[in-house]
Design a protein around this motif. Structure first.
Motif, PDB file in Angstrom:
ATOM      1  N   ASN A  41      22.741  36.989  14.234  1.00  0.00           N
ATOM      2  CA  ASN A  41      23.766  37.389  15.188  1.00  0.00           C
ATOM      3  C   ASN A  41      25.003  36.546  14.904  1.00  0.00           C
ATOM      4  O   ASN A  41      25.194  35.473  15.466  1.00  0.00           O
ATOM      5  N   TYR A  42      25.850  37.031  14.025  1.00  0.00           N
ATOM      6  CA  TYR A  42      26.986  36.242  13.556  1.00  0.00           C
ATOM      7  C   TYR A  42      27.983  35.919  14.666  1.00  0.00           C
ATOM      8  O   TYR A  42      28.774  34.973  14.534  1.00  0.00           O
ATOM      9  N   LYS A  43      27.949  36.667  15.760  1.00  0.00           N
ATOM     10  CA  LYS A  43      28.875  36.393  16.853  1.00  0.00           C
ATOM     11  C   LYS A  43      28.626  35.021  17.477  1.00  0.00           C
ATOM     12  O   LYS A  43      29.484  34.501  18.197  1.00  0.00           O
ATOM     13  N   LEU A  44      27.473  34.445  17.205  1.00  0.00           N
ATOM     14  CA  LEU A  44      27.136  33.152  17.789  1.00  0.00           C
ATOM     15  C   LEU A  44      27.794  31.981  17.060  1.00  0.00           C
ATOM     16  O   LEU A  44      27.878  30.885  17.619  1.00  0.00           O
ATOM     17  N   TYR A  45      28.257  32.161  15.817  1.00  0.00           N
ATOM     18  CA  TYR A  45      28.591  31.020  14.972  1.00  0.00           C
ATOM     19  C   TYR A  45      30.035  31.028  14.493  1.00  0.00           C
ATOM     20  O   TYR A  45      30.670  32.077  14.355  1.00  0.00           O
ATOM     21  N   THR A  46      30.529  29.832  14.235  1.00  0.00           N
ATOM     22  CA  THR A  46      31.740  29.677  13.435  1.00  0.00           C
ATOM     23  C   THR A  46      31.361  29.358  11.993  1.00  0.00           C
ATOM     24  O   THR A  46      32.052  29.743  11.060  1.00  0.00           O
TER      25      THR A  46
END
Length: 367
Positions: free
Chosen positions: A48-53
């Motif tokens: 879930n790339y929305k979780l990370y910078t």
């Protein structure tokens, strides 16, 4: 809390100066946006790339001759392409726990060191990674420091050159023990010069090595653990006050696992036990709750415990509430952000990541 907040504010001022000088030397503008970092151990699994910078892709290892070891997971051009499409940066994590002997041997041989640097830099460039995360655990001997510093500066120089060619910033980070004394031989000015930030592993405060059934990752120290009990707060305060590392060069570690002990109550002595501790992922704690284990919040440390139905075992772990509190605490005290070991630890059957989502919500609320 006031003491730590004040230290963090002072460190932030110092960081502004130090990072500005280091960035100016590389022809860059300072960029200290908050980071939300996930360690990916192995191949990507529906992230879930929305979780990370940022994602730290673990691990790339090498032999004492500097030749990289074969690895089916690292590198991954598919990972960097997918992450970049989502606006997420990806770093290769080098080494990991148990690989300090190899690092020591590599920097003791200039040919091996040159071979290693060249291979890593080529892998970063060809697979479009955004830098490296140096997991030398740990350069804690006098004879290791010159090689560690030389290796780090070489990576910094080579990666900055790649960044100039590609027109984007490249990153150098490192993993640090929660015991700031482990890095006592490394000069703080060197760390500020070379590292974008340091991931402080504020977990593993208790385990087989402990004399008590302590918590894996307490936010605050427990009075039951004695005057020298470890905690996230004490570790981060050590980096700020003892080492003088600026707050915005430090990321706070959040564990997606806990540790259990074969005792009836937390902080019970473990002396004489044939088997002291066992590791439990958050996914497993969720199953235990469904099986009748009881949750209780330690009001002093701000982290939860699980107790088995027959009162024969306790597990110190983190849940969404404690992760949210830790994230809010980290941001309130001016730290660069938080990171997770490792991203699959709270992956539920429905694909959600409740702990990481709780931390992300706390980050978004603080903006």
């Amino acid at each position: 809390m006031r003491r730590l907040a004040q230290a963090a504010f002072t460190s932030a001022v110092l960081a502004s100066l130090a990072l500005g000088l280091a960035s100016a030397a590389r022809g860059e503008e300072p960029n200290r946006e908050k980071v939300f970092v996930g360690y990916l151990n192995g191949s990507p699994r529906n992230l879930n790339y929305k979780l990370y910078t940022h994602i730290c892709h673990a691990f790339l290892t090498a032999g004492p001759d500097g030749k990289l070891n074969p690895n089916r997971s690292v590198p991954s051009r598919a990972l960097t392409a997918e992450a970049h499409a989502a606006g997420v940066k990806v770093l290769i994590s080098l080494g990991g726990w148990g690989w300090d002997d190899q690092f020591r041997a590599i920097v003791a041989d200039r040919e091996a060191e040159a071979r290693y640097v060249e291979a890593v830099v080529r892998m970063v460039d060809e697979n479009d990674y955004d830098g490296i995360d140096l997991d030398w655990e740990y350069p804690d001997r006098d004879d290791e420091v010159p090689g560690f510093e030389r290796l780090t500066r070489t990576f910094r120089e080579r990666l900055d050159a790649i960044g100039r060619a590609k027109g984007r910033r490249m990153f150098v980070t490192m993993a640090a023990s929660s015991n700031y004394g482990t890095f006592s031989r490394l000069d703080t000015a060197f760390l500020v010069e070379t590292m974008d930030w340091i991931n402080v592993m504020t977990y593993d405060y208790a385990g087989d090595w402990s004399s008590r059934a302590g918590h894996n990752s307490p936010l605050f120290a427990s009075s039951k653990d004695g005057p020298n009990g470890g905690s996230t707060e004490r570790s981060m305060l050590g980096f700020l006050e003892k080492r003088g590392v600026p707050a915005d060069r430090l990321a706070v570690g959040l564990a997606l696992y806990g540790r259990g002990f074969h005792v009836r109550e937390p902080y019970t002595s473990t002396k004489g036990l044939a088997r002291k501790s066992f590791e439990v992922s958050y996914k497993d704690t969720a199953k235990r709750l469904a099986e009748g284990w009881k949750r209780s919040l330690d009001e002093e440390t701000k982290v939860p415990w699980l107790t088995s139905p027959d009162d024969s075992m306790v597990v110190g772990y983190d849940d969404a509430e404690s992760i949210r509190l830790k994230t809010e605490w980290a941001l309130a005290n001016g730290f660069r952000g938080v990171f997770f070991w490792q991203v699959d630890g709270d992956r539920m059957p429905d694909g959600s990541n409740p702990l990481q989502a709780a931390a992300k919500a706390a980050c978004n609320a603080a903006r």
